[in-house]
Scaffold this motif. Structure first.
Motif, mmCIF file in Angstrom:
data_model
loop_
_atom_site.group_PDB
_atom_site.id
_atom_site.type_symbol
_atom_site.label_atom_id
_atom_site.label_comp_id
_atom_site.label_asym_id
_atom_site.label_seq_id
_atom_site.Cartn_x
_atom_site.Cartn_y
_atom_site.Cartn_z
ATOM 1 N N THR A 26 -6.143 -0.263 10.987
ATOM 2 C CA THR A 26 -7.582 -0.786 10.743
ATOM 3 C C THR A 26 -7.192 -2.019 10.195
ATOM 4 O OG1 THR A 26 -8.477 1.340 10.053
ATOM 5 C CG2 THR A 26 -9.424 -0.766 9.088
ATOM 6 N N ILE A 27 -6.312 -2.557 9.268
ATOM 7 C CA ILE A 27 -5.781 -3.820 8.888
ATOM 8 C C ILE A 27 -5.616 -4.738 9.939
ATOM 9 C CG2 ILE A 27 -4.340 -5.009 7.395
ATOM 10 C CD1 ILE A 27 -4.290 -2.609 5.589
ATOM 11 N N ASN A 70 -12.128 -3.873 0.149
ATOM 12 C CA ASN A 70 -12.799 -2.977 1.313
ATOM 13 C C ASN A 70 -11.607 -1.948 1.766
ATOM 14 O OD1 ASN A 70 -15.080 -4.211 1.803
ATOM 15 N ND2 ASN A 70 -14.237 -5.647 3.132
ATOM 16 N N LEU A 71 -10.492 -2.240 1.011
ATOM 17 C CA LEU A 71 -9.424 -1.153 1.514
ATOM 18 C C LEU A 71 -9.147 -0.174 0.268
ATOM 19 C CD1 LEU A 71 -6.628 -3.795 2.517
ATOM 20 C CD2 LEU A 71 -8.143 -2.384 3.973
ATOM 21 N N THR A 78 -9.099 3.061 -1.824
ATOM 22 C CA THR A 78 -9.261 4.293 -1.646
ATOM 23 C C THR A 78 -8.482 4.978 -2.514
ATOM 24 O OG1 THR A 78 -8.555 5.989 0.204
ATOM 25 C CG2 THR A 78 -7.615 3.813 0.218
ATOM 26 N N ARG A 136 -8.523 -5.899 11.599
ATOM 27 C CA ARG A 136 -9.566 -7.007 10.984
ATOM 28 C C ARG A 136 -8.862 -8.223 10.471
ATOM 29 N NH1 ARG A 136 -12.220 -2.807 6.363
ATOM 30 N NH2 ARG A 136 -13.082 -1.151 7.875
ATOM 31 N N TYR A 137 -7.842 -8.064 10.227
ATOM 32 C CA TYR A 137 -7.100 -9.349 9.824
ATOM 33 C C TYR A 137 -5.718 -9.629 10.520
ATOM 34 C CZ TYR A 137 -9.907 -7.620 5.654
ATOM 35 O OH TYR A 137 -10.740 -7.116 4.854
ATOM 36 N N ILE A 195 0.875 -1.163 0.021
ATOM 37 C CA ILE A 195 -0.181 -0.102 -0.067
ATOM 38 C C ILE A 195 0.944 1.209 0.072
ATOM 39 C CG2 ILE A 195 -1.805 1.174 1.246
ATOM 40 C CD1 ILE A 195 -2.374 -1.469 2.705
ATOM 41 N N CYS A 225 -7.128 -11.233 2.955
ATOM 42 C CA CYS A 225 -7.304 -9.857 2.980
ATOM 43 C C CYS A 225 -8.529 -9.439 1.858
ATOM 44 C CB CYS A 225 -6.187 -8.931 2.897
ATOM 45 S SG CYS A 225 -6.460 -7.156 3.439
ATOM 46 N N LEU A 256 -4.548 3.534 8.481
ATOM 47 C CA LEU A 256 -5.364 2.284 7.670
ATOM 48 C C LEU A 256 -4.464 1.025 7.983
ATOM 49 C CD1 LEU A 256 -6.674 0.966 5.184
ATOM 50 C CD2 LEU A 256 -4.727 1.568 3.616
ATOM 51 N N ILE A 258 -2.856 0.196 -4.158
ATOM 52 C CA ILE A 258 -2.693 -1.043 -3.267
ATOM 53 C C ILE A 258 -2.375 -2.212 -4.499
ATOM 54 C CG2 ILE A 258 -3.828 -2.679 -1.865
ATOM 55 C CD1 ILE A 258 -5.658 -0.263 -0.912
ATOM 56 N N ILE A 314 -9.185 -7.025 -0.334
ATOM 57 C CA ILE A 314 -8.667 -5.450 -0.868
ATOM 58 C C ILE A 314 -9.795 -4.614 -1.354
ATOM 59 C CG2 ILE A 314 -7.292 -4.599 -2.700
ATOM 60 C CD1 ILE A 314 -5.630 -7.327 -2.875
#
Length: 398
Positions: A30-31, A62-63, A65, A34-35, A5, A58, A27, A70, A60
């Motif tokens: 956040t990752i 949802n990530l 932006t 979640r993971y 990223i 993961c 970010l 990414i 991707i």
């Protein structure tokens, strides 16, 4: 999954990069929430912020932006190899990113946040950076961010030999500026740094003088050129500060080049008549440098492509490393036990134990050579059935 990223000079100007660099930290948190993240490593320079992650899974989508690029797996790894080669730099072929990648790798190992996957990838990246610089001329006579900053100042003032140059910051970027100035054989150079000792060392190299940071106002009063490259989290030269410190007769002649990220100099400073440049203004110089190195860049791209094949092979081998390790450990334990039994049965061997010990090592090594070779090839070819069978046969049972 390997994830990259990033935000860099290709997708963002300095203003957006400053904001996105901070968002990248958010970010990342956040990752992690979640993971399950197995490994991670970050690279931050004046014109890029990158994060490398190794995860089991993961989403991707949802990530995604607008703030970041990414990429995953092959694309992420290819980017890193190109980055290490100088192909992704604003000034193509520059060597600073190579050192920054090596530093990032060392730091991640020291902090315990990178494991076998990232270490394999970054070891390859360092190797590729070395090969590209050895086999091509991509960095021959190349500019650095520091020398580009000096070139910008020259575009306004012309010859700087009769000008007073103030360098703020004695870190890596300040040192790059210093090297560029040494080549110009300037004399009136002043270095300011929060750590005075660093300023003294850099000034000595330049044949200039060092000042304490609290004497910065005095140095600014009659400076013709100011090049700032600190790691400060906020501007150190503001509109109000310069308005109060620098006489009106000098301020309109002053050139300021800000190569820090986040920026050291407020944009409003330009309203005073100062000719203010930042990293975005280096793009014209960078484009000229890129055109000069197009042939070398093509050769570097071929090296990256060849090395990517080898890197993917190495990562496949990592998948069977636990099985191979089990084989080697089990075989070595058996070899040692049986060798010791043989020594006891043979009695006094008159110092010939090493011959027997070496013989058993060779026997075990040759016995499993093809087994290990075939396992690695099965991993390269994604032959899951063979790997599953090998795991059943060779893995230690709890």
């Amino acid at each position: 999954m390997i994830l990259n990223i990033r935000v860099d000079h290709k997708t963002a100007d300095i203003s957006k990069m400053e904001k996105s660099s901070q968002k990248l930290d958010v970010l990342f948190n956040t990752i992690i929430e979640r993971y399950p993240v197995n490994e991670h490593l970050n690279i931050k320079t004046c014109n890029r912020a990158e994060l490398y992650l190794v995860l089991e899974e993961c989403d991707i989508e949802n990530l995604i932006t607008n703030d970041f690029v990414i990429e995953s797996d092959d694309n992420a790894m290819t980017h890193l190899l190109r980055l290490s080669s100088g192909l992704e730099s604003m000034i193509i072929g520059e060597d600073q990113i190579f050192g920054q990648i090596k530093d990032a790798k060392k730091r991640s190992i020291k902090e315990g946040c990178s494991g076998p996957v990232l270490q394999t990838i970054f070891t390859k990246a360092v190797h590729v950076g070395q090969v590209v610089r050895k086999k091509t001329k991509i960095n021959e006579g190349s500019l650095s961010i520091g020398s580009a900053a000096v070139e910008l100042a020259e575009s306004v003032h012309g010859d700087l030999r009769c000008k007073k140059v103030l360098i703020i910051g004695a870190g890596k970027m300040g040192t790059l500026v210093a090297k560029a100035l040494v080549e110009k054989k300037l004399k009136a150079i002043v270095v300011a740094n929060r750590t005075h000792d660093k300023a003294v060392v850099l000034a000595k190299e330049l044949g200039g003088s060092a000042i304490h940071f609290d004497k910065l106002d005095e140095a600014l009063m009659d400076a013709d050129v100011v090049i700032s490259a600190t790691g400060a989290p906020h501007p150190i030269l503001t509109y109000e500060k310069l308005k109060d410190v620098v006489p009106d007769c000098n301020i309109s002649k002053m050139v300021m080049v800000d190569i820090a990220n986040p920026r050291d100099i407020e944009e409003d400073v330009s309203k005073l008549g100062v000719k203010l440049f930042n990293i975005d203004d280096l793009r014209g110089i960078a484009n000229r440098s890129r055109k000069m190195r197009e042939t070398e860049a093509c050769d570097a791209e071929k090296i990256v492509a060849d090395e990517m094949v080898l890197l993917k092979r190495s990562l496949k081998h990592l998948e069977v490393e636990p099985i191979i390790s089990d084989i080697r450990i089990t075989a070595e334990n058996i070899r040692l036990n049986e060798t010791q039994k043989a020594f006891k049965m043979l009695g006094d061997m008159n110092g010939n134990e090493k011959i027997v010990d070496d013989l058993t090592k060779v026997v075990v090594e040759r016995l499993f050579f093809n087994v290990i070779k075939n396992l690695k090839e099965a991993a390269e070819n994604d032959e899951k059935n063979i790997l599953e069978a090998a795991e059943t046969i060779f893995s230690k049972k709890s």
